[in-house]
Write a protein that holds these residues in place. Structure first.
Motif, short mmCIF file in Angstrom:
data_model
loop_
_atom_site.label_atom_id
_atom_site.label_comp_id
_atom_site.label_asym_id
_atom_site.label_seq_id
_atom_site.Cartn_x
_atom_site.Cartn_y
_atom_site.Cartn_z
N VAL A 288 0.84 -1.20 0.00
CA VAL A 288 0.00 0.00 0.00
C VAL A 288 0.88 1.25 0.00
O VAL A 288 2.07 1.18 0.30
CB VAL A 288 -0.95 0.05 1.23
CG1 VAL A 288 -1.96 -1.09 1.17
CG2 VAL A 288 -0.16 0.00 2.53
N LEU A 289 0.27 2.38 -0.33
CA LEU A 289 0.97 3.66 -0.34
C LEU A 289 0.26 4.57 0.65
O LEU A 289 -0.95 4.76 0.57
CB LEU A 289 0.96 4.26 -1.74
CG LEU A 289 1.62 3.38 -2.81
CD1 LEU A 289 1.37 3.95 -4.21
CD2 LEU A 289 3.11 3.23 -2.55
N VAL A 290 1.05 5.14 1.58
CA VAL A 290 0.46 5.91 2.67
C VAL A 290 0.71 7.41 2.49
O VAL A 290 1.85 7.84 2.32
CB VAL A 290 1.06 5.46 4.02
CG1 VAL A 290 0.36 6.18 5.17
CG2 VAL A 290 0.98 3.95 4.20
N GLY B 203 4.30 0.67 2.12
CA GLY B 203 4.18 -0.19 3.29
C GLY B 203 3.56 -1.51 2.88
O GLY B 203 3.05 -1.66 1.76
N VAL B 204 3.63 -2.47 3.78
CA VAL B 204 3.02 -3.77 3.50
C VAL B 204 2.03 -4.12 4.60
O VAL B 204 2.22 -3.76 5.76
CB VAL B 204 4.06 -4.91 3.35
CG1 VAL B 204 4.98 -4.64 2.16
CG2 VAL B 204 4.90 -5.10 4.62
N ILE C 87 -0.18 -1.77 8.94
CA ILE C 87 0.74 -1.50 7.83
C ILE C 87 2.15 -1.35 8.42
O ILE C 87 2.35 -0.64 9.40
CB ILE C 87 0.35 -0.20 7.09
CG1 ILE C 87 -1.06 -0.35 6.50
CG2 ILE C 87 1.37 0.14 6.00
CD1 ILE C 87 -1.69 0.98 6.10
N ASP C 88 3.10 -2.03 7.80
CA ASP C 88 4.50 -2.01 8.23
C ASP C 88 5.28 -1.22 7.19
O ASP C 88 5.34 -1.62 6.03
CB ASP C 88 4.98 -3.48 8.28
CG ASP C 88 6.42 -3.63 8.75
OD1 ASP C 88 7.14 -2.61 8.82
OD2 ASP C 88 6.81 -4.78 9.04
N ILE C 89 5.83 -0.07 7.58
CA ILE C 89 6.60 0.72 6.60
C ILE C 89 8.11 0.54 6.82
O ILE C 89 8.92 1.20 6.17
CB ILE C 89 6.23 2.22 6.61
CG1 ILE C 89 6.50 2.86 7.98
CG2 ILE C 89 4.78 2.42 6.18
CD1 ILE C 89 6.45 4.40 7.94
N GLY C 90 8.47 -0.32 7.76
CA GLY C 90 9.89 -0.60 7.98
C GLY C 90 10.52 0.21 9.09
O GLY C 90 11.74 0.28 9.21
N THR C 91 9.68 0.82 9.92
CA THR C 91 10.19 1.57 11.07
C THR C 91 10.01 0.74 12.34
O THR C 91 9.28 -0.25 12.33
CB THR C 91 9.42 2.89 11.23
OG1 THR C 91 8.02 2.59 11.22
CG2 THR C 91 9.73 3.86 10.11
#
Lengths: 345, 337
Positions: free
Chosen positions: B94-96, B103-104, B129-133
């Motif tokens: 997804v795009l936030v 993000g996924v 949603i996981d954006i890698g943070t």
């Protein structure tokens, strides 16, 4: 570079049993750092970096990935399928796929829209038999392009997340293959005595089969198995975290003294490490390696990964880099130690 | 056809800016008069011969997600905007927000699931949603509560004249409406690109109030459930069988005479059409026909499989048929004596 490699191999298909299809990819990356290349009869890729001693060290990371296999070609251009390896049907809904037929065919796996789906139906567990790949072709055209037994994978472009995180399909276990490439690069810089066999094994997902035959062929003194491990998520809070180092496993499939030696090396050189206890089955190539021929003492190192066996598997590249360096250092230390003493009970 | 551009833009209900800007630019390019009303509807006017006021509507908005909370680990909790089946969210990119932070939405590993858990979908309040943070602070630098989230899905042409994209509901309608406005027909109509259809036909309500149409023509991407597992009774429309004419849905009982006139126009012009055979769903016609003293409405739709997911599928043949039929309906209604 590491990211480019991972994006490349994660974009290609190596479904269990079909690892030979894209056989040009791995040699391209491994040959500059290794001396010879061969395959076992099941399709494992074996790259050897020759040393000066008689010691053989096998690194094993599986190249294969879970996938789908066509079981029936239906009216309206739909394909029924089964899974190759363990897949949760729920993770297949509303996905794009590539069917590897005579040519690559685009398809989607959809479900009925919410407008005509009642609340009860949404809660019902999905089964593979309820899902179809929609190719958009009439059946008469489709049968010319696709045959029962053809495979398919989810079509997912690898994605950069924040920092050094990436998300892709098949990071299980391309992350392990990437660790091997990192180790190969490191070892190229230092002269190593052992013969190191970088082995991208076939058919791990269907039962650690390539690891069995490749380790028989190599007949190593020790095995280093590189895998992915479950990373912490809100529903699993007590698991290792992404970016905090690879996970070293303790348990019955693994050699305790060799594992201890690896931990010592990591501590000595400040490589971050996380720990897991796995009393029995590891679900990794270590299952096969441990009992090959008279037995192979193994260690198991895993890259923390979230959302395993989905198309959005997520890792931190730092963990891959650190694991690669730690293994190279470990091999270097073993070269300068009495391996027999370490392995002696 | 403007579908590649239109489907790859984000325009979740209430935040249609990207789509609106694209449409505004296109209207300028084709030199079409338009204004934006207080809700954000784009109201374009094609001037020409006129017997009655015709409003052709297509909605700009799409279903999506909205950020509701950021947890201590930096993961993003969200809410659905419009009708989203929780099952389509598993393992998606997804795009936030405005900066489209990738993000996924993941899922627990199948290995860790109990037998009961396998195959089941999780309710939206259990997803994130996981954006890698790793922390709330890190995520808050990039994402705010209230940010809109859309699926990442490229436009793809595949199979036998098929297309796949997100938001085909209703960018197919927007694309056809832009084409109609580009034709500069000598037939008067208002082309209305509405907002917030997916959350309750909000934009169409105020647009119709302003225009007081005699005839509303709604261009939609509508349900097609013609998959193997669905009984014929529930299929609603069939992909590739032409423009779908609505008779009755949850929002509108269509004037049967008008529907049959449109069907006759299709037959007279050899345009393939079908009836939409389900009463489920609803669209902007529901708002338009009740405006002020009321209006006649007709819905001409493109069947879309897997609607309201990131991988909706439609047929270019159906698209062409809807375009041709709508054009003929406008011309027929505004033709002189």
């Amino acid at each position: 570079m590491l990211k480019d490699f991972l994006f490349d191999i994660c974009s290609s298909q190596f479904v269990s049993g079909f690892e030979h299809v894209n056989s040009h990819i791995l040699p391209k990356y491994f040959k500059p750092y290794t001396d010879s290349f061969e395959k076992d009869k099941l399709g494992s890729y074996i790259f050897k970096a020759s040393g000066t001693s008689e010691t053989n060290i096998m690194l094993a990371a599986h190249i294969d990935e879970i996938g789908l296999m066509v079981t029936e070609i239906l009216e309206g251009g739909f394909l029924s399928f089964t899974s190759v390896g363990g897949i949760n049907p729920a993770s297949l809904v509303a996905q794009e796929v590539t069917v590897f037929g005579k040519e690559k065919i685009f398809g989607v796996i959809g479900i009925k829209p919410p407008h005509i789906t009642d609340a009860e139906e949404r809660k019902k567990p999905l089964k593979l038999k309820d899902l179809y790949i929609d190719t958009g072709y009439p059946r008469e055209d489709l049968v010319k392009m696709v045959k029962v037994g053809d495979i398919a994978t989810i079509k997912r472009e690898p994605l950069s997340l924040q920092g050094s995180r990436i998300s892709a399909k098949a990071l299980d276990d391309r992350a392990g293959v990437a660790v091997m490439l990192e180790t190969a690069k490191e070892l190229k810089k230092i002269s190593h005595k052992s013969n190191v066999f970088f082995t991208a094994t076939a058919q791990e997902e269907t039962g650690t089969r390539g690891a069995k035959t490749s380790s028989y062929k190599i007949n190593p003194h020790i095995g280093i198995v590189l895998e992915v491990g479950f990373g912490m998520t809100p529903d699993m809070t007590d698991l290792p975290q992404l970016g905090k180092g690879p996970i070293v496993a303790f348990g019955g499939r693994l050699n305790a003294k060799l594992t201890k030696k690896f931990v010592e090396v990591c501590k000595k050189y400040n490589y971050p490490l996380q720990y897991e206890a796995v009393p029995g089955r590891t679900g990794t190539d270590a299952e096969a390696l441990q009992i090959t021929r008279e037995g192979i003492p193994c260690i198991l190192l895993s890259i923390p990964l979230r959302y395993m066996h989905t198309s959005v598997e997520t890792i931190d590249l730092k963990d891959v880099e650190n694991a690669g360096k730690a293994i190279a250092r470990f091999i270097n230390e073993l070269d300068n130690s009495d391996l027999e003493e370490i392995l002696c009970f | 056809m403007f579908l590649k551009e239109l489907t790859e833009l984000s325009g979740v209900s209430g935040y249609e800016y990207e789509v609106r800007n694209y449409i505004k630019n296109k209207l300028k390019e084709i030199d079409c008069e338009y204004y934006i009303d207080k809700l954000g509807n784009v109201i374009a006017h094609n001037k020409g011969r006129k017997n009655k006021t015709i409003m052709v509507a297509a909605h700009m908005d799409e279903v999506g997600l909205i950020v509701r909370q950021i947890d201590s680990k930096g993961l993003i909790k969200f809410e659905a905007v419009g009708g989203i089946d929780q099952r389509v969210l598993n393992s998606k990119v997804v795009l936030v927000g405005d900066n489209k932070i990738p993000g996924v939405i993941g899922s627990k590993a199948v290995h860790l699931m109990s037998k009961e858990e396998r195959g089941k979908s999780l309710p939206i309040d259990k997803l994130y949603i996981d954006i890698g943070t790793d922390s709330k602070e890190e995520t808050e630098k990039l994402v705010s509560i209230g940010d809109y989230v859309s699926f990442k899905s490229d436009y793809v042409e595949f199979g036998d004249n098929m297309i796949k994209g997100k938001a085909l509901d209703d960018r197919v309608g927007c694309s056809i409406l832009l084409e109609l406005l580009s034709m500069k027909l000598d037939a008067d109509f208002y082309g209305v690109f509405t907002v917030m259809e997916e959350v309750g036909l909000r934009g169409a309500e105020t647009a119709a109030y302003q225009l007081e149409p005699d005839l509303g023509i709604v261009l939609e991407g509508t349900v097609s459930a013609d998959m193997p597992e669905v009984e014929d009774y529930y299929k609603t429309t069939i992909i590739g069988k032409g423009a779908a004419l609505s008779i009755m849905d949850n929002a509108t009982v269509y004037d049967i005479d008008v529907v049959r006139e449109v069907a006759k126009i299709a037959e007279d012009n050899n345009i393939q059409y079908q009836y939409r055979t389900s009463g489920a769903g609803g669209n902007d016609a529901g708002a338009i026909h009740k405006t002020k003293k009321g209006a006649k409405v007709v819905s001409i739709s493109i069947p879309c499989r897997y609607i309201h997911s990131s991988v909706s599928v439609a047929s270019k043949n159906d698209y062409e048929n809807v375009l041709r039929l709508t054009k003929e309906v406008i011309l027929e209604n505004q033709k002189g004596d």
